[in-house]
Design a protein around this motif. Structure first.
Motif, PDB file in Angstrom:
ATOM      1  N   SER A 805       0.799  -1.231   0.000  1.00 19.67           N
ATOM      2  CA  SER A 805       0.000   0.000   0.000  1.00 19.67           C
ATOM      3  C   SER A 805       0.825   1.272   0.000  1.00 19.67           C
ATOM      4  CB  SER A 805      -0.965   0.014   1.203  1.00 19.67           C
ATOM      5  OG  SER A 805      -1.846  -1.074   1.142  1.00 19.67           O
ATOM      6  N   ARG A 806       2.020   1.200  -0.555  1.00 20.61           N
ATOM      7  CA  ARG A 806       2.827   2.403  -0.682  1.00 20.61           C
ATOM      8  C   ARG A 806       3.736   2.281  -1.898  1.00 20.61           C
ATOM      9  NH1 ARG A 806       7.338   2.152   4.202  1.00 20.61           N
ATOM     10  NH2 ARG A 806       8.472   0.306   3.437  1.00 20.61           N
ATOM     11  N   LEU A 807       4.037   3.409  -2.492  1.00 23.40           N
ATOM     12  CA  LEU A 807       4.953   3.455  -3.614  1.00 23.40           C
ATOM     13  C   LEU A 807       6.364   3.653  -3.073  1.00 23.40           C
ATOM     14  CD1 LEU A 807       4.746   3.456  -6.788  1.00 23.40           C
ATOM     15  CD2 LEU A 807       5.107   5.925  -6.634  1.00 23.40           C
ATOM     16  N   GLU A 808       7.258   2.726  -3.406  1.00 26.81           N
ATOM     17  CA  GLU A 808       8.615   2.755  -2.864  1.00 26.81           C
ATOM     18  C   GLU A 808       9.620   3.064  -3.963  1.00 26.81           C
ATOM     19  OE1 GLU A 808       9.351  -0.936  -0.937  1.00 26.81           O
ATOM     20  OE2 GLU A 808       7.972  -0.542   0.723  1.00 26.81           O
ATOM     21  N   ILE A 809      10.600   3.921  -3.628  1.00 23.16           N
ATOM     22  CA  ILE A 809      11.683   4.268  -4.545  1.00 23.16           C
ATOM     23  C   ILE A 809      12.995   3.978  -3.840  1.00 23.16           C
ATOM     24  CG2 ILE A 809      12.721   6.068  -5.958  1.00 23.16           C
ATOM     25  CD1 ILE A 809      10.085   7.538  -5.930  1.00 23.16           C
ATOM     26  N   LYS A 810      13.734   3.033  -4.376  1.00 23.04           N
ATOM     27  CA  LYS A 810      15.017   2.657  -3.799  1.00 23.04           C
ATOM     28  C   LYS A 810      16.101   3.584  -4.325  1.00 23.04           C
ATOM     29  CE  LYS A 810      18.016  -1.364  -3.078  1.00 23.04           C
ATOM     30  NZ  LYS A 810      18.261  -2.784  -3.421  1.00 23.04           N
ATOM     31  N   ASP A 811      16.808   4.211  -3.411  1.00 24.42           N
ATOM     32  CA  ASP A 811      17.826   5.199  -3.746  1.00 24.42           C
ATOM     33  C   ASP A 811      19.191   4.703  -3.284  1.00 24.42           C
ATOM     34  OD1 ASP A 811      19.367   7.386  -4.233  1.00 24.42           O
ATOM     35  OD2 ASP A 811      18.249   8.763  -2.959  1.00 24.42           O
ATOM     36  N   ALA A 823      -0.339   5.278  -0.300  1.00 23.76           N
ATOM     37  CA  ALA A 823      -1.323   5.409  -1.375  1.00 23.76           C
ATOM     38  C   ALA A 823      -2.542   6.166  -0.873  1.00 23.76           C
ATOM     39  CB  ALA A 823      -1.703   4.036  -1.917  1.00 23.76           C
ATOM     40  N   THR A 824      -2.338   7.418  -0.509  1.00 24.77           N
ATOM     41  CA  THR A 824      -3.417   8.275  -0.025  1.00 24.77           C
ATOM     42  C   THR A 824      -3.463   9.547  -0.856  1.00 24.77           C
ATOM     43  OG1 THR A 824      -1.929   9.296   1.598  1.00 24.77           O
ATOM     44  CG2 THR A 824      -3.220   7.386   2.329  1.00 24.77           C
ATOM     45  N   ASN A 825      -4.528  10.294  -0.698  1.00 24.37           N
ATOM     46  CA  ASN A 825      -4.694  11.593  -1.369  1.00 24.37           C
ATOM     47  C   ASN A 825      -4.495  11.472  -2.873  1.00 24.37           C
ATOM     48  OD1 ASN A 825      -5.344  14.309  -1.226  1.00 24.37           O
ATOM     49  ND2 ASN A 825      -3.222  14.975  -0.983  1.00 24.37           N
ATOM     50  N   HIS A 826      -5.024  10.377  -3.437  1.00 23.06           N
ATOM     51  CA  HIS A 826      -4.969  10.133  -4.880  1.00 23.06           C
ATOM     52  C   HIS A 826      -3.531  10.175  -5.397  1.00 23.06           C
ATOM     53  CE1 HIS A 826      -9.221  10.449  -4.498  1.00 23.06           C
ATOM     54  NE2 HIS A 826      -9.248  11.759  -4.404  1.00 23.06           N
ATOM     55  N   LEU A 827      -2.676   9.361  -4.807  1.00 24.34           N
ATOM     56  CA  LEU A 827      -1.271   9.303  -5.199  1.00 24.34           C
ATOM     57  C   LEU A 827      -1.163   8.937  -6.680  1.00 24.34           C
ATOM     58  CD1 LEU A 827       1.578   9.539  -3.864  1.00 24.34           C
ATOM     59  CD2 LEU A 827       1.585   7.035  -3.787  1.00 24.34           C
ATOM     60  N   ALA A 828      -0.205   9.599  -7.369  1.00 27.30           N
ATOM     61  CA  ALA A 828      -0.019   9.398  -8.805  1.00 27.30           C
ATOM     62  C   ALA A 828       1.464   9.372  -9.114  1.00 27.30           C
ATOM     63  CB  ALA A 828      -0.695  10.526  -9.590  1.00 27.30           C
ATOM     64  N   ALA A 829       1.839   8.666 -10.180  1.00 27.83           N
ATOM     65  CA  ALA A 829       3.248   8.613 -10.576  1.00 27.83           C
ATOM     66  C   ALA A 829       3.374   8.250 -12.044  1.00 27.83           C
ATOM     67  CB  ALA A 829       4.021   7.599  -9.729  1.00 27.83           C
ATOM     68  N   VAL A 830       4.416   8.766 -12.665  1.00 25.64           N
ATOM     69  CA  VAL A 830       4.850   8.323 -13.997  1.00 25.64           C
ATOM     70  C   VAL A 830       6.344   8.069 -13.924  1.00 25.64           C
ATOM     71  CG1 VAL A 830       3.047   9.501 -15.312  1.00 25.64           C
ATOM     72  CG2 VAL A 830       5.142  10.721 -14.761  1.00 25.64           C
ATOM     73  N   TRP A 831       6.802   7.034 -14.607  1.00 24.16           N
ATOM     74  CA  TRP A 831       8.240   6.777 -14.651  1.00 24.16           C
ATOM     75  C   TRP A 831       8.580   5.854 -15.818  1.00 24.16           C
ATOM     76  CZ3 TRP A 831       5.104   4.389 -11.001  1.00 24.16           C
ATOM     77  CH2 TRP A 831       5.186   2.994 -10.888  1.00 24.16           C
ATOM     78  N   LEU A 832       9.851   5.871 -16.180  1.00 26.18           N
ATOM     79  CA  LEU A 832      10.350   5.031 -17.263  1.00 26.18           C
ATOM     80  C   LEU A 832      10.895   3.711 -16.724  1.00 26.18           C
ATOM     81  CD1 LEU A 832      12.330   7.662 -19.393  1.00 26.18           C
ATOM     82  CD2 LEU A 832      10.058   6.727 -19.880  1.00 26.18           C
ATOM     83  N   GLU A 841       9.518   1.500 -21.492  1.00 25.13           N
ATOM     84  CA  GLU A 841       8.160   1.401 -20.982  1.00 25.13           C
ATOM     85  C   GLU A 841       7.891   2.635 -20.131  1.00 25.13           C
ATOM     86  OE1 GLU A 841       5.317  -1.492 -18.172  1.00 25.13           O
ATOM     87  OE2 GLU A 841       7.501  -1.799 -18.261  1.00 25.13           O
ATOM     88  N   LEU A 842       6.834   3.351 -20.468  1.00 23.18           N
ATOM     89  CA  LEU A 842       6.391   4.482 -19.663  1.00 23.18           C
ATOM     90  C   LEU A 842       5.225   4.014 -18.805  1.00 23.18           C
ATOM     91  CD1 LEU A 842       6.179   7.431 -18.776  1.00 23.18           C
ATOM     92  CD2 LEU A 842       4.841   7.893 -20.843  1.00 23.18           C
ATOM     93  N   VAL A 843       5.439   4.007 -17.489  1.00 22.71           N
ATOM     94  CA  VAL A 843       4.392   3.597 -16.559  1.00 22.71           C
ATOM     95  C   VAL A 843       3.576   4.817 -16.162  1.00 22.71           C
ATOM     96  CG1 VAL A 843       3.897   2.591 -14.305  1.00 22.71           C
ATOM     97  CG2 VAL A 843       5.773   1.684 -15.694  1.00 22.71           C
ATOM     98  N   VAL A 844       2.257   4.712 -16.328  1.00 22.93           N
ATOM     99  CA  VAL A 844       1.320   5.752 -15.895  1.00 22.93           C
ATOM    100  C   VAL A 844       0.462   5.110 -14.825  1.00 22.93           C
ATOM    101  CG1 VAL A 844      -0.445   7.399 -16.629  1.00 22.93           C
ATOM    102  CG2 VAL A 844       1.354   6.695 -18.230  1.00 22.93           C
ATOM    103  N   TRP A 845       0.666   5.532 -13.570  1.00 26.01           N
ATOM    104  CA  TRP A 845       0.108   4.783 -12.434  1.00 26.01           C
ATOM    105  C   TRP A 845      -0.626   5.700 -11.466  1.00 26.01           C
ATOM    106  CZ3 TRP A 845       0.889   5.259  -7.190  1.00 26.01           C
ATOM    107  CH2 TRP A 845       0.459   4.196  -6.380  1.00 26.01           C
ATOM    108  N   GLY A 846      -1.717   5.191 -10.920  1.00 28.79           N
ATOM    109  CA  GLY A 846      -2.439   5.889  -9.867  1.00 28.79           C
ATOM    110  C   GLY A 846      -2.851   4.916  -8.786  1.00 28.79           C
ATOM    111  N   ALA A 847      -2.834   5.384  -7.539  1.00 26.06           N
ATOM    112  CA  ALA A 847      -3.298   4.536  -6.448  1.00 26.06           C
ATOM    113  C   ALA A 847      -4.779   4.223  -6.596  1.00 26.06           C
ATOM    114  CB  ALA A 847      -3.028   5.215  -5.105  1.00 26.06           C
TER     115      ALA A 847
END
Length: 904
Positions: A805-811, A823-832, A841-847
């Motif tokens: 239930s969360r979007l994770e970015i490994k740094d 995944a709250t407040n209408h979380l949104a993301a785009v990434w390659l 691949e272009l990912v178009v994602w919404g919670a």
């Protein structure tokens, strides 16, 4: 008239068609009142501040109040606005100009919105052109007559970016008025609310003292598979009623200049259509699809259908050109006839003529080609190959228009293959960058095919030697070509071009954001910053021309570049013509330009020197968009994306040593002439006996300990390379039609929206599917994946994933930290994400569905919006703009998060 066979098919299946499309069969007397129409009375709210190309990021202050769609008209209501007196604005009303209600084929409404009470002059005195940009909203209604049942309408929203109909969001619209890809509506009888976002843009609308937004709404009642271009928009791009086809060459017995043709079709039915056959003029012409059949158009989709065509001579007496498509609509077999008014015109072999070709994106494009004439001053001999004279048009022009096609008629003696590319659209797709310049290179590569097609016996073509010129936006395209393809260019003439998109209409009135975020967005547009890339033009003859009284692109741009070219160690001749505006008759063929073109074309032109003899030193600069080569030295990858990379070469003729210094470069290729170096020194590291290939050279890659390693002939490079390089708009480098995959029924609407926008703004072809694995395996094509929540398939190569239930970015750059966003407040993301063979691949994602709508705004649409490799945002982006983002940044060549990325 329809042929008897087609008419029989039409009558046979008309009842089934009406049922599939949802149009009731009850007759309506259109003379009593129209079946559908727009309201005359509209309600308007605005103006509000908006920055240059900022609307893609939201930045709508009314979203703080739930959006315009949640507001009701009130004469007492007041809203804060930095544009108005007392910092407040109120509702107002206006009347639209409606089409004649007696028309049965379409209805239209023209809105001209201004705010004459605003002191625009005082704002402009301080902020310049950006102050003439504003945003607001307008509300009206669509009326559908009672008793007609559900009706299907195609809605064209010209000069509109987004709108809502009955609470349903449509993003993309038709910002430039192309008329290519309408939105399909299925409306029941009654009243339907339509809310339209108004956004004024100086680049599109001009810098008038009274900044007006003119919007045109058009709707047509439709059947199933229909031609997508309206009759009144059949100008240069579709001069034969929607059939894009080459001219006939030589005389009536001549062939088409190219066999490729295209028709743009839209499926307005509520079920998918499958086109399985194409025919042309029975017993006179043959047609076949370029790709495999059947071709699927999902409900509401617009696609350019590519096919080949050939006809038996002579053309005279053959009559109009007719193309027939057979398709299935559910279980029903139907036929669609595209009827041209006449055959393409017959062009003299030496005249400017339209030729078609395949764009790398998998659809048909065209360019206007003028071969060397009989009067061309070319050297004699069987092995003569003339260079290519590229002439890039300005914004809003078609290459097939008379103003472009005949721009160089005063110079019939040039020893060159004169080519007027279109860039696919009148705005050249993306200002002659990734998409538009791919069209340029495909057009050049098609010239040898034209030579074979028409049996040409004159001078050959050297497709690797270009003289590039262009006016206005085409002048800016000249700077792009000079700074990104310097090894191809023998000379260049930039006419009235702007220095960079950021310098044209500054970004000063964007909503306030953390400067660290602003820096990421600005760096994503580095390939447009020609001022920073001018070291690449050293050694290339350049002439600049500008009108002194140009109020479209002020002469400041050319003056600035003239100064900066000198500071970069290069040279240009600059001519500023007194009293002249932006455009005048003969602007392309002034006396200085005639002399320049003849000097560099009719004398054989300078050779493109691959070795640095007589140069001693040169520099290659890369903005990270693909590869850049100078004298054969090619920067292939950058250490830190979003930051310029530089490579400086010094050649010592006494010691025969080559010294190379690099800044922010991960890998580069050295050409075969480096074999003449006794040794190579890279930042103090001496490389002797370097195995340089006679054909491909050698690639050097920087190890993580700072040492340089080489491999030849095929290097092993970090995985992100070639077409994958650049910001989010690198996805436009597809080889083949885009695949768009939606992973749940709730994502279908956004998948269709993305497909429509790619067709509208780039003329692109797309395949929509719910089969992710099929799309991922598509050969050459880039993939756009539309996903909600846990629908998204995992990728072991991507540092971004949705888990628990969360979007994770490994740094990896900061102690292997993990950035997590619930995944709250209408979380949104785009990434390659990476795919094999330099695909993306272009990912178009919404919670959730609302988050997906937010993410879809960030799919590349128009230039100057500045999306980097990944963006995470939530609902606050809709009113805060860029400041509403939670994370944004880049992936390096190892597909790891770059250290110059931003995280909250």
């Amino acid at each position: 008239m329809l042929g008897s066979r087609i008419w029989t098919l039409y009558t046979q299946y008309s009842a089934a068609l009406q049922q599939a499309v949802g149009i009731a069969s009850k007759d309506v007397d259109a003379n009593v009142r129209p079946i559908y129409q727009f309201a005359e009375d509209w309600q308007v709210l605005g103006p509000f501040q908006i920055g240059t190309r900022e609307a893609v990021w939201g930045a709508d202050p009314l979203e703080l109040h739930g959006g315009f769609r949640a507001l009701e008209y009130s004469e007492q209501a007041m809203f804060k606005s930095s544009s108005a007196f007392n910092a407040t604005v109120q509702w107002s009303t206006l009347k639209a100009k409606l089409s004649d209600p007696r028309q049965t084929q379409q209805a239209s409404a023209d809105l001209s919105v201004d705010f004459s009470h605003i002191d625009w002059r005082s704002l402009q005195d301080v902020y310049g052109w950006p102050a003439l940009q504003w945003q607001g909203w307008a509300r009206g209604e669509i009326f559908v007559q009672q008793g007609v049942g559900t009706i299907t309408l195609a809605l064209h929203a010209e000069h509109v970016l987004e709108f809502w109909v009955d609470g349903k969001h449509y993003f993309g619209g038709d910002w430039y008025g192309y008329g290519r890809a309408a939105s399909t509506l299925h409306l029941q009888p009654g009243r339907h609310r339509i809310d339209i976002r108004l956004v004024r843009d100086v680049r599109r609308d001009g810098a008038n003292d009274e900044p007006v937004v003119n919007v045109r709404l058009r709707m047509q009642g439709q059947g199933a598979l229909v031609q997508a271009v309206l009759p009144e928009t059949n100008g240069g791009y579709n001069p034969y009623n929607g059939i894009l086809v080459s001219d006939i060459v030589g005389d009536a017995n001549g062939p088409f200049a190219s066999p490729y043709a295209s028709v743009t079709l839209r499926n307005d039915a509520q079920v998918d259509a499958h086109v399985y056959s194409v025919e042309a003029n029975h017993n006179q012409c043959e047609a076949e699809f370029v790709g495999s059949a059947p071709i699927e158009l999902v409900a509401g989709q617009t696609r350019p259908i590519a096919f080949r065509i050939a006809c038996i001579p002579p053309a005279v007496g053959r009559g109009p050109l007719r193309v027939t498509f057979k398709y299935h609509l559910g279980d029903v077999q139907l036929t669609r006839l595209i009827f041209a008014y006449a055959l393409p015109p017959v062009r003299d072999l030496y005249a400017p003529q339209k030729m078609t070709f395949m764009h790398p994106g998998g659809m048909v494009s065209y360019a206007v080609l003028r071969p060397p004439s009989l009067n061309a001053h070319c050297e004699t001999g069987s092995n003569v190959s003339a260079p290519v004279l590229l002439a890039l048009h300005g914004a809003g022009l078609e290459a097939d228009s008379d103003i472009v096609r005949h721009a160089l008629d005063d110079l019939p003696d040039l020893c060159a293959w004169t080519l007027f590319p279109t860039g696919v659209t009148p705005w050249s797709g993306d200002d002659w960058h990734t998409w538009g310049f791919a069209d340029v290179e495909a057009a050049i590569a098609a010239i040898p095919d034209w030579i074979k097609q028409v049996g040409w016996e004159g001078p050959g073509v050297d497709v690797d030697r270009w003289l590039v010129t262009g006016h206005s936006n085409g002048g800016q395209g000249v700077w792009y070509a000079l700074t990104h393809r310097p090894d191809k260019i023998i000379a260049a003439a930039a006419l009235s071009g702007y220095s960079s998109i950021q310098n044209y209409v500054p970004y000063s009135l964007w909503r306030t954001a953390d400067p660290a975020k602003t820096a990421v967005v600005q760096s994503a547009m580095n390939s447009y910053r020609h001022e920073l890339l001018l070291e690449n033009v050293k050694g290339i003859p350049i002439v600049q021309q500008h009108g002194e009284k140009d109020d479209n692109v002020p002469p400041y741009h050319s003056r600035l570049l003239s100064q900066m070219i000198e500071q970069a160690g290069a040279v240009s001749d600059y001519f500023e013509l007194p009293g002249e505006p932006h455009w005048w008759d003969g602007v392309i063929t002034t006396e200085p330009l005639k002399h320049f073109l003849r000097q560099h074309l009719n004398t054989g032109g300078p050779a493109i020197d691959k070795a640095p003899i007589n140069l001693r030193a040169f520099t290659v600069v890369s903005a990270g968009q693909g590869t850049v080569a100078k004298h054969g030295v090619e920067i292939q990858q950058l250490l830190n994306p979003g930051q310029l990379g530089k490579l400086h070469v010094e050649y010592d003729p006494l010691t025969l040593a080559c010294f190379i210094s690099v800044s922010n470069v991960q890998s580069f290729r050295i050409p075969p002439w480096f074999q003449d170096c006794d040794f190579i020194d890279i930042r103090g590291q001496r490389l002797a006996e370097l195995p340089v290939s006679e054909t491909s050279g050698t690639v050097l890659t920087q190890h993580n300990n700072g040492t340089w390693l080489y491999s030849s002939p095929e290097p092993t490079l970090p995985p992100r390379q070639g077409r994958q390089l650049g910001a989010l708009d690198a996805v436009l480098g597809t080889h083949g039609a885009f695949y768009i995959t939606h992973l749940s029924p709730a994502a279908q609407h956004v998948a269709l929206q993305v497909s429509r926008n790619l067709c509208q703004y780039f003329g692109a072809d797309t395949t929509i599917t719910d089969n992710y694995h099929e799309a991922k395996a598509a050969n050459g094509s880039n993939l756009i994946t539309i996903a909600i929540g846990t629908d998204l398939p995992a990728s072991t190569e991507s540092p971004i994933a949705f888990l628990d239930s969360r979007l994770e970015i490994k740094d990896e750059h900061y102690y292997s930290s993990l950035h997590a966003y619930p995944a709250t407040n209408h979380l949104a993301a785009v990434w390659l994400r990476s795919l094999p063979d330099e695909r993306l691949e272009l990912v178009v994602w919404g919670a959730d569905e609302e988050g997906l709508e937010i993410a879809a705004r960030l799919v590349p649409l128009m230039t100057g919006t500045g999306q980097p490799d990944f963006i995470v945002a939530d609902q606050t982006m809709l009113w805060k703009g860029l400041e509403g983002t939670l994370a944004l940044g880049y992936f390096d060549v190892w597909w790891e998060v770059s250290k110059n990325s931003y995280f909250t």
